[in-house]
Enzyme design. Sequence first.
Site, short mmCIF file in Angstrom:
data_model
loop_
_atom_site.label_atom_id
_atom_site.label_comp_id
_atom_site.label_asym_id
_atom_site.label_seq_id
_atom_site.Cartn_x
_atom_site.Cartn_y
_atom_site.Cartn_z
N ASP A 99 0.85 -1.20 0.00
CA ASP A 99 0.00 0.00 0.00
C ASP A 99 0.88 1.25 0.00
OD1 ASP A 99 -2.60 0.83 -0.05
OD2 ASP A 99 -3.01 0.40 2.07
N GLU A 198 -14.49 0.09 -1.04
CA GLU A 198 -14.65 0.06 0.42
C GLU A 198 -15.87 0.85 0.87
OE1 GLU A 198 -11.14 0.85 2.76
OE2 GLU A 198 -12.30 1.06 4.61
O1 KIV Z 1 -4.90 -0.52 4.44
C1 KIV Z 1 -5.70 -1.45 4.30
O2 KIV Z 1 -5.74 -2.41 5.08
C2 KIV Z 1 -6.62 -1.38 3.15
C3 KIV Z 1 -7.66 -2.43 3.06
C4 KIV Z 1 -8.71 -2.21 4.06
C5 KIV Z 1 -8.22 -2.53 1.70
O3 KIV Z 1 -6.50 -0.52 2.37
#
Ligand code: KIV
Length: 294
Positions: A99, A198
Site C-alpha cells: 500500500d 470500500e
Molecule cells: O490498508 C488497508 O488495510 C486497506 C484495506 C482495508 C483494503 O487498504
Amino acid sequence: MSATPRTTVPQSLDGPLPMTLPRLAECKRLGEAIVMVTAYDYPSAQVAQEAGVDVVLVGDSGAMTVLGYPSTIPVSIDEMLMLASAVRRGLRTPLLVGDLPFGSYETSNEQAIATAQRFIKEAGCDAVKLERGGTSVERARAIVQAGIPVMGHVGLTPQTATALGGYRAQGRTAEQAIAVARDAIALEEAGCFAIVLEAIPAAVAQEIMARVEIPVIGIGAGPADGQVLVFHDLLGIYDGHVARFAKRFADVRAHMVAGVAEYAAEVRSRTFPAPEHCYSIDDEQLANFRAGLT
Ligand code: KIV
C-alpha cells in the site's frame, strides 16, 4: 509473478502455484471468489500462506493495527517497507501488494513511480495499491506504464477520510455513487489489474462490477469478485474501533491476554520455570564449578 528474485523464500514444487495477474483475471472469469487479507509481519504472512489466501496486502492500516498511530496518515514509506519486507519473507504463493502511504505518490507521476519502485525493489512486492480516483488515476497510469502492476481503491478511502466527512459509508446518494463508479472505471482504463471498493452500498458495487472487467475486491461493499479484511479485525487482535463490515472470525486477543496473564501469575507464584524448563549440569562439573569459585 514477482518483480524481484525471491532468493530468501523457500520454493517448493509441491502445493499451490504462485498467484499471478492472469490467474486473478481467470478467477473473475470463472466466478471463483478471490480471498485477500492484510498482513504486516512474518508470522501473519505465514498464517496467510498456510490458510491459502490468494492476495496479501501490506495495508497502511498497519499504521494503526501494528504501529499504534491514530490513523493511516503518519506512516512513512520506510515503515511500510519494513513491514512489507517481513511479509515477503513469510510468503510463497499469494500475490503481494504494498500500500502506497499517504503523501508518497500524490505530488507527481515521478514521485509515484519512485515510491512504487521502492516497494518492488526493496520489499519484493509484486504490485502496489493507491487510493482514490481524481489525480490518482494519472498516478496509477504512470506506475503501470513504468511496468508495475497497480490495484485501485475507491469508496471510503481512509487516507482522505477527513475530506469525505469521516470514516463513513460512501456512494449513498446517486451523485456520490456516480462519482465512485466513474473513479473505478477511470482506474480500470488507467491499467489497474483490480480494484478495492470500500464501504459502499452493495447495490452500487453490483452496478460498478457490471461495468468493469477487472476483479473487484469488496470490503463493506457486499458480495464481489473477492473480499478483503484486515488481519487484526478478522482475528480479533485489534482493540480499536472496528467497522461494522469487519466480521470477527476469532478472538485471538483474548487468548493472548489470557496467555500473558497466566505467564505473569506463574512467575509471581514461582511455579514457572518448572524443572522441565531448566538445563542440568553433571554433579561433578557442578562441584568443580563451585570449588573453582572459592
Ligand atoms: O490498508 C488497508 O488495510 C486497506 C484495506 C482495508 C483494503 O487498504
